[in-house]
Design a protein around this motif. Sequence first.
Motif, PDB file in Angstrom:
ATOM      1  N   SER A  82       4.967  11.285 -15.493  1.00 15.76           N
ATOM      2  CA  SER A  82       6.020  12.264 -15.760  1.00 15.76           C
ATOM      3  C   SER A  82       7.383  11.590 -15.750  1.00 15.76           C
ATOM      4  O   SER A  82       7.624  10.670 -14.974  1.00 15.76           O
ATOM      5  N   TRP A 128       2.731  -3.254 -14.363  1.00 16.61           N
ATOM      6  CA  TRP A 128       2.165  -2.966 -13.043  1.00 16.61           C
ATOM      7  C   TRP A 128       3.002  -1.899 -12.327  1.00 16.61           C
ATOM      8  O   TRP A 128       2.458  -0.937 -11.769  1.00 16.61           O
ATOM      9  N   TYR A 131       1.551   1.714 -11.433  1.00 17.07           N
ATOM     10  CA  TYR A 131       1.158   1.664 -10.025  1.00 17.07           C
ATOM     11  C   TYR A 131       0.995   3.056  -9.394  1.00 17.07           C
ATOM     12  O   TYR A 131       0.057   3.267  -8.620  1.00 17.07           O
ATOM     13  N   TRP A 176      -6.048   5.520  -3.347  1.00 14.43           N
ATOM     14  CA  TRP A 176      -5.807   6.062  -2.001  1.00 14.43           C
ATOM     15  C   TRP A 176      -5.477   7.554  -1.998  1.00 14.43           C
ATOM     16  O   TRP A 176      -5.233   8.130  -0.948  1.00 14.43           O
ATOM     17  N   THR A 192      -2.830   8.813  -2.867  1.00 19.70           N
ATOM     18  CA  THR A 192      -1.418   8.996  -2.522  1.00 19.70           C
ATOM     19  C   THR A 192      -0.576   8.821  -3.767  1.00 19.70           C
ATOM     20  O   THR A 192      -0.737   7.829  -4.478  1.00 19.70           O
ATOM     21  N   ARG A 193       0.302   9.759  -4.024  1.00 20.90           N
ATOM     22  CA  ARG A 193       1.211   9.631  -5.169  1.00 20.90           C
ATOM     23  C   ARG A 193       2.463   8.897  -4.693  1.00 20.90           C
ATOM     24  O   ARG A 193       3.285   9.464  -3.961  1.00 20.90           O
ATOM     25  N   LEU A 194       2.577   7.635  -5.059  1.00 28.06           N
ATOM     26  CA  LEU A 194       3.733   6.840  -4.656  1.00 28.06           C
ATOM     27  C   LEU A 194       4.789   6.859  -5.762  1.00 28.06           C
ATOM     28  O   LEU A 194       4.479   7.112  -6.919  1.00 28.06           O
ATOM     29  N   SER A 195       6.002   6.549  -5.382  1.00 32.03           N
ATOM     30  CA  SER A 195       7.066   6.438  -6.387  1.00 32.03           C
ATOM     31  C   SER A 195       7.396   4.964  -6.595  1.00 32.03           C
ATOM     32  O   SER A 195       7.497   4.211  -5.626  1.00 32.03           O
ATOM     33  N   VAL A 196       7.531   4.590  -7.841  1.00 35.10           N
ATOM     34  CA  VAL A 196       7.994   3.233  -8.146  1.00 35.10           C
ATOM     35  C   VAL A 196       9.226   3.400  -9.030  1.00 35.10           C
ATOM     36  O   VAL A 196       9.112   3.675 -10.221  1.00 35.10           O
ATOM     37  N   GLY A 197      10.377   3.264  -8.425  1.00 31.98           N
ATOM     38  CA  GLY A 197      11.618   3.534  -9.139  1.00 31.98           C
ATOM     39  C   GLY A 197      12.419   2.283  -9.436  1.00 31.98           C
ATOM     40  O   GLY A 197      11.944   1.158  -9.238  1.00 31.98           O
ATOM     41  N   PHE A 233      12.535  -1.073  -7.225  1.00 30.51           N
ATOM     42  CA  PHE A 233      11.385  -1.978  -7.323  1.00 30.51           C
ATOM     43  C   PHE A 233      11.540  -2.900  -8.534  1.00 30.51           C
ATOM     44  O   PHE A 233      11.440  -4.128  -8.424  1.00 30.51           O
ATOM     45  N   ALA A 257      11.962   5.203  -3.325  1.00 24.59           N
ATOM     46  CA  ALA A 257      11.838   4.765  -4.730  1.00 24.59           C
ATOM     47  C   ALA A 257      11.091   3.449  -4.853  1.00 24.59           C
ATOM     48  O   ALA A 257      10.799   3.013  -5.962  1.00 24.59           O
ATOM     49  N   THR A 258      10.811   2.827  -3.728  1.00 23.19           N
ATOM     50  CA  THR A 258       9.988   1.610  -3.761  1.00 23.19           C
ATOM     51  C   THR A 258       8.719   1.874  -2.972  1.00 23.19           C
ATOM     52  O   THR A 258       8.754   2.601  -1.980  1.00 23.19           O
ATOM     53  N   TRP A 275       3.961  -5.041  -4.599  1.00 27.38           N
ATOM     54  CA  TRP A 275       4.847  -6.197  -4.447  1.00 27.38           C
ATOM     55  C   TRP A 275       4.103  -7.516  -4.603  1.00 27.38           C
ATOM     56  O   TRP A 275       4.634  -8.476  -5.163  1.00 27.38           O
TER      57      TRP A 275
END
Lengths: 667, 149
Positions: free
Chosen positions: A303, A371, A375, A383, A385-390, A393, B85-86, B96
Amino acid sequence: MDIVAALGRPAVVVATGFAALTAALFAFGTARARYDLLVAGRRASIATAGFVAVAAVALSAALFAHDFSYEYVANYSSRSLTGPYTFSALWGGMEGSLLFWTLLLAVFAAASLRSATTKGMSPRLVGAAGAVLAGLTLFFLVLLVIPADPFVRLSPAPADGSGLNPLLQSPGMLIHPPLLYTGFVGFSIPFAFAVGALVMKRLEDVWFTSTRRWTLLAWSALSIGIVLGGAWAYTELGWGGYWAWDPVENASFLPWLTATAYLHSVVIQEKRRMFKIWNISLILITYMLAVFGTFLTRSGILSSIHTFTEGPIGKWFLPFLAAMLLGGVALVMWRLDSLKSENRFDAVISRETAFLANNVLFVVAAFTVLWGTIYPIVAEALWGTRLSVGPPFFNRVFVPIALALLLLAGVGPLISWRSMRARALGRVSTGPALVAVVLVVVLAIAGIRSWGALIAFGLCAFTAASIVTEFVRGGRVYRKREKVSWIPAVGRTLVRNRRRYGGYVVHLGIVLIVLGVAGGAFRTERDAHLSQGESFRVGDYRLVYEDLNESRNDEKQIAITSIGVFRDGERVTTMRPQRNLHFAQEQWQSEIAIRTTPIEDLYVVTTTIDPDGAASIRAFVNPLTWWIWAGAFVMAAGMAIILTGRVAAPVLERKKARVGEAIPVSR
Amino acid sequence: MKLPALTLLLLVVAAGPAAAAPEDLANEVSAEVMSPYCDGVTLHDCPSRAALELRDRIEGWARDGWSKSQIMAELEREFGPGIHATPQDKEGVAAWVLPAAALLVGVAVAAALAMRWTRRRGAEQPEPVDPSDHARVERELAALREETP
């Protein structure tokens, strides 16, 4: 008679039939060495393009006629939409953008097959590439026939449409998507010829020399498209930046990274007959990434602010991508013996090694962006789990790689082909290195405290000095040989070796872009909620909320805030950011005011206006942003220089064609 | 080249980081957390009124003397770990590690290939080149490079 109904969907269906016929004719013609079938295949590819064009014209006609009985027209246009934006609605929604993509693909396919034939390429290689291109076109046409039909009717038809998203009603959006699509679709040509070369075991240089102009065109369009996307975000979205590592942005950046790696490494194949597996893999990956990006952004799997075009096509793309990936790997493995390098490196310090390092960094950069983009899905799958990669990163992992690439862009031109002694490299690097060190010392003394910015400015200076050195060296030769002054000498250097020096101009553009991006380290921003007459400070400026003017038209309610800008007590200018309510979409949108100079941009946005007239104002001082757009112009000039250069014809193939293999261009 | 490099290093180290104003700290934090109100966008970039109010609250905490880690902890307590955000914690390690591993592998493979290819090339040359011949060739190559734009 309803012309759109008579022409639109029928044209898509007929084009689908012609694409299937084209693929079959090329496949059989290639397998059986039947040149009459290959000629017929080429004609069928032209017919496919013709019918897709008819469908695109039909949809455009429906848009301009405000025929809201078509669901697409009702969803993406309205009566108040003006001329050019009515046309841009063609690619404003998913179905229309797929039709536009297919149109470009069909036209590029027909044009590239004709030009390959006239260049004397082996007819069976052209046939194999033609079959691949027809297969790709067929896939997109099937999407238009089944899950993404742009000609679906509504009954009863609404009186007016929902209109195009106000954010897309911007001059940049008239050019940005077509350029991105030209880039994505353009890569299908080298992809198809690479697959054709693998299938036919014609792995000499012809597949990439004949498609070089297409590759350059696609890369140039994608590059300019990406920068225009950044410019659009900067001027429309109101957060003071131009790149947010949004999945849609990443989707366009991924093929750009691998294509850039390819454009560098293919030089090694031309000059040294090396990196054959690598090059063919890179071009296959580039097109797959272009399609993968479309899958990411159209399937709704991720999204973002761009997912207004979510739709049911993800399940169609996944098997298509899997087939391309598995097929590509199988083909490369099958032809591994024919893809061996014919030469070896002569020395560790050489231009070849610099290109190798460049490629490693570009591919690692592409992997890193890919990636980070996927990710969240990977983490959710593994897992739950909904992670954020903003952006933080991506900035942390990408910026060091980008700086290393900038260093290589500076070192590369200084290193000789085949071999160079360390002492000689040290000698030629001394000038550019001194320029860089002096600049960094001066900036540090001047109070610059950002490590990242100091390194970036130093590398910009080093690379720019290295490029200037190259031009000076070239110019000196022409001055001596042709007894001319510096300007014509440098001009001749550029014109007589457009590919090399045009490439340096592109690098210079990149240097300017990095300079502008590094300026972001010194960005200042402030938010304030003000009544009329109140003020706040940002950087060296004092901003005074002076006035509010409200008006309305058929399309929107407009609120213009007048902001007086003062510096050292003197009025500098008056800026007028707007806050508008678009009736059709019931959507608020801020129109940003920007005062731009090469030193810094003052960027002001009105984020809210209360009923009593008090307003929330957000202001940014963005140093050096102007250089990003200037760099893009320099890059575009470099690309134009390269594209206007002569492309060497594949001599061996031309000779073979002359002895009786060629397909007549027209019969 | 060593002296300028050392000077540069000293200058940069001496420059050191500046203390952040509350507004700057608030901007820094809002650029490092995702917006709970706009999907896929950082709080800094989110245009909604709710995001504006949350940014104001963060600025208020910064004015009250909260450190960055205290503000981050408060945001995590309020909105959950997805606010970062990371990627964080054990689920985020792979995000990472893999790019770093890819870079190391890429550099190692490229270095190994370059060394192997150049060694092979060296083994193919049976006789060492006479130093005077080598010097002459270097001179002529340099002259040729000068003349070839």
